[in-house]
Design a protein around this motif. Structure first.
Motif, PDB file in Angstrom:
ATOM      1  N   HIS A   1       0.829  -1.209   0.000  1.00 44.71           N
ATOM      2  CA  HIS A   1       0.000   0.000   0.000  1.00 44.71           C
ATOM      3  C   HIS A   1       0.864   1.260   0.000  1.00 44.71           C
ATOM      4  N   VAL A   2       1.862   1.284   0.868  1.00 48.84           N
ATOM      5  CA  VAL A   2       2.708   2.475   0.992  1.00 48.84           C
ATOM      6  C   VAL A   2       3.547   2.684  -0.266  1.00 48.84           C
ATOM      7  N   ILE A   3       4.123   1.623  -0.797  1.00 49.57           N
ATOM      8  CA  ILE A   3       5.021   1.764  -1.951  1.00 49.57           C
ATOM      9  C   ILE A   3       4.238   1.943  -3.256  1.00 49.57           C
ATOM     10  N   LEU A   4       3.398   0.978  -3.579  1.00 52.14           N
ATOM     11  CA  LEU A   4       2.669   1.055  -4.849  1.00 52.14           C
ATOM     12  C   LEU A   4       1.541   2.073  -4.802  1.00 52.14           C
ATOM     13  N   GLY A   5       0.929   2.220  -3.636  1.00 51.20           N
ATOM     14  CA  GLY A   5      -0.152   3.193  -3.502  1.00 51.20           C
ATOM     15  C   GLY A   5       0.324   4.622  -3.678  1.00 51.20           C
ATOM     16  N   HIS A   6       1.577   4.861  -3.308  1.00 52.63           N
ATOM     17  CA  HIS A   6       2.098   6.216  -3.500  1.00 52.63           C
ATOM     18  C   HIS A   6       2.303   6.501  -4.987  1.00 52.63           C
ATOM     19  N   VAL A   7       2.719   5.483  -5.729  1.00 59.87           N
ATOM     20  CA  VAL A   7       2.920   5.647  -7.166  1.00 59.87           C
ATOM     21  C   VAL A   7       1.584   5.779  -7.877  1.00 59.87           C
ATOM     22  N   ASP A   8       0.665   4.914  -7.533  1.00 58.07           N
ATOM     23  CA  ASP A   8      -0.664   4.907  -8.151  1.00 58.07           C
ATOM     24  C   ASP A   8      -1.638   4.428  -7.095  1.00 58.07           C
ATOM     25  N   PRO A   9      -2.464   5.248  -6.576  1.00 51.63           N
ATOM     26  CA  PRO A   9      -3.109   6.440  -7.109  1.00 51.63           C
ATOM     27  C   PRO A   9      -2.688   7.779  -6.496  1.00 51.63           C
ATOM     28  N   VAL A  10      -1.815   7.798  -5.478  1.00 50.29           N
ATOM     29  CA  VAL A  10      -1.549   9.046  -4.764  1.00 50.29           C
ATOM     30  C   VAL A  10      -0.887  10.106  -5.647  1.00 50.29           C
ATOM     31  N   ARG A  11       0.184   9.757  -6.326  1.00 53.07           N
ATOM     32  CA  ARG A  11       0.851  10.764  -7.168  1.00 53.07           C
ATOM     33  C   ARG A  11      -0.078  11.349  -8.224  1.00 53.07           C
ATOM     34  N   PRO A  12      -0.827  10.514  -8.965  1.00 57.00           N
ATOM     35  CA  PRO A  12      -1.771  11.097  -9.932  1.00 57.00           C
ATOM     36  C   PRO A  12      -2.839  11.965  -9.255  1.00 57.00           C
ATOM     37  N   LEU A  13      -3.284  11.547  -8.079  1.00 58.01           N
ATOM     38  CA  LEU A  13      -4.275  12.350  -7.358  1.00 58.01           C
ATOM     39  C   LEU A  13      -3.708  13.730  -7.027  1.00 58.01           C
ATOM     40  N   LEU A  14      -2.499  13.749  -6.469  1.00 52.95           N
ATOM     41  CA  LEU A  14      -1.910  15.022  -6.059  1.00 52.95           C
ATOM     42  C   LEU A  14      -1.605  15.924  -7.248  1.00 52.95           C
ATOM     43  N   GLY A  15      -1.372  15.328  -8.408  1.00 51.69           N
ATOM     44  CA  GLY A  15      -1.111  16.116  -9.614  1.00 51.69           C
ATOM     45  C   GLY A  15      -2.364  16.472 -10.392  1.00 51.69           C
TER      46      GLY A  15
ATOM     47  N   HIS B   1      -6.014  12.410   0.203  1.00 52.01           N
ATOM     48  CA  HIS B   1      -4.636  12.121   0.576  1.00 52.01           C
ATOM     49  C   HIS B   1      -4.570  11.706   2.048  1.00 52.01           C
ATOM     50  N   ALA B   2      -5.314  12.403   2.906  1.00 43.34           N
ATOM     51  CA  ALA B   2      -5.356  12.043   4.324  1.00 43.34           C
ATOM     52  C   ALA B   2      -5.947  10.649   4.515  1.00 43.34           C
ATOM     53  N   VAL B   3      -6.995  10.325   3.767  1.00 45.56           N
ATOM     54  CA  VAL B   3      -7.600   8.989   3.873  1.00 45.56           C
ATOM     55  C   VAL B   3      -6.593   7.916   3.486  1.00 45.56           C
ATOM     56  N   TRP B   4      -5.797   8.175   2.466  1.00 44.16           N
ATOM     57  CA  TRP B   4      -4.773   7.208   2.074  1.00 44.16           C
ATOM     58  C   TRP B   4      -3.801   6.979   3.232  1.00 44.16           C
ATOM     59  N   HIS B   5      -3.386   8.068   3.884  1.00 41.29           N
ATOM     60  CA  HIS B   5      -2.486   7.931   5.034  1.00 41.29           C
ATOM     61  C   HIS B   5      -3.173   7.214   6.201  1.00 41.29           C
ATOM     62  N   LEU B   6      -4.454   7.471   6.407  1.00 39.92           N
ATOM     63  CA  LEU B   6      -5.193   6.784   7.474  1.00 39.92           C
ATOM     64  C   LEU B   6      -5.232   5.278   7.226  1.00 39.92           C
ATOM     65  N   VAL B   7      -5.409   4.888   5.979  1.00 39.08           N
ATOM     66  CA  VAL B   7      -5.391   3.459   5.644  1.00 39.08           C
ATOM     67  C   VAL B   7      -4.003   2.883   5.902  1.00 39.08           C
ATOM     68  N   SER B   8      -2.972   3.645   5.602  1.00 39.97           N
ATOM     69  CA  SER B   8      -1.601   3.192   5.895  1.00 39.97           C
ATOM     70  C   SER B   8      -1.454   2.905   7.386  1.00 39.97           C
ATOM     71  N   VAL B   9      -1.878   3.838   8.210  1.00 40.39           N
ATOM     72  CA  VAL B   9      -1.806   3.666   9.666  1.00 40.39           C
ATOM     73  C   VAL B   9      -2.651   2.479  10.104  1.00 40.39           C
ATOM     74  N   ASP B  10      -3.837   2.360   9.552  1.00 37.62           N
ATOM     75  CA  ASP B  10      -4.739   1.266   9.895  1.00 37.62           C
ATOM     76  C   ASP B  10      -4.099  -0.092   9.587  1.00 37.62           C
ATOM     77  N   LEU B  11      -3.479  -0.209   8.441  1.00 40.34           N
ATOM     78  CA  LEU B  11      -2.828  -1.466   8.069  1.00 40.34           C
ATOM     79  C   LEU B  11      -1.658  -1.791   8.991  1.00 40.34           C
TER      80      LEU B  11
END
Length: 126
Positions: free
Chosen positions: A19-33, A45-55
Motif C-alpha cells: 500500500h505504501v510503496i505502490l499506492g504512493h505511485v498509483d493512485p496518490v501521485r496522480p491524485l496530487l497532480g 490524501h489524508a484517507v490514504w495515510h489513514l489506511v496506511s496507519v490502519d494497516l
C-alpha cells in the motif's frame, strides 16, 4: 502461539508495505497532480495515510495476538477479521461495478484483504 493470527499479521504487514510503496505511485501521485479542488484532494490524501496507519496497526495487533495470545484475543481477532472482511467487501463491490474487461482484478485490493479476514477468523476460532 496462534499461527493463523501470526500469518494474518505478517500478510497485513506485506499489504501495508504494498500500500505504501505502490499506492504512493498509483493512485496518490496522480491524485496530487490532478486538477481536483484542494480540499477534496487533501482529504483523499489524508484517507490514504489513514489506511496506511490502519494497516500497520492491524498488522501489529495481529502479530501480537498471534505470539502472546492474551485474554480476550479471540474477540479482538474476530473484530479484526470483520474489519478486514469489510474492507475486502467494499473493494469487491466497487470492482464489480466497473464496466471493463477483467473488472474483478481492476481493483485487486480485495484479493489481498480477504485472506487477512479469513486467517484472522480462523485464528479467532482457534
Amino acid at each position: 502461539m496462534n499461527l493463523w493470527l501470526l500469518s494474518a499479521g505478517v500478510l497485513t504487514a506485506a499489504v501495508a508495505a504494498i500500500h505504501v510503496i505502490l499506492g504512493h505511485v498509483d493512485p496518490v501521485r496522480p491524485l496530487l497532480g490532478s486538477a481536483i479542488a484542494e480540499i477534496p484532494k487533501r482529504t483523499l490524501h489524508a484517507v490514504w495515510h489513514l489506511v496506511s496507519v490502519d494497516l500497520v496497526l492491524g498488522s501489529a495487533a495481529l502479530i501480537y495476538l498471534g505470539i502472546s495470545q492474551p485474554a480476550g484475543s479471540g474477540l479482538l481477532a474476530t473484530a479484526l477479521a470483520a474489519h478486514f472482511g469489510a474492507y475486502a467487501a467494499v473493494f469487491l463491490l466497487l470492482t464489480l461495478r466497473l464496466d471493463r474487461p477483467q473488472r474483478a482484478v481492476a481493483l485487486p485490493q480485495w484479493l489481498l484483504l480477504l485472506p487477512i479476514a479469513v486467517l484472522s477468523g480462523f485464528g479467532a476460532a482457534a
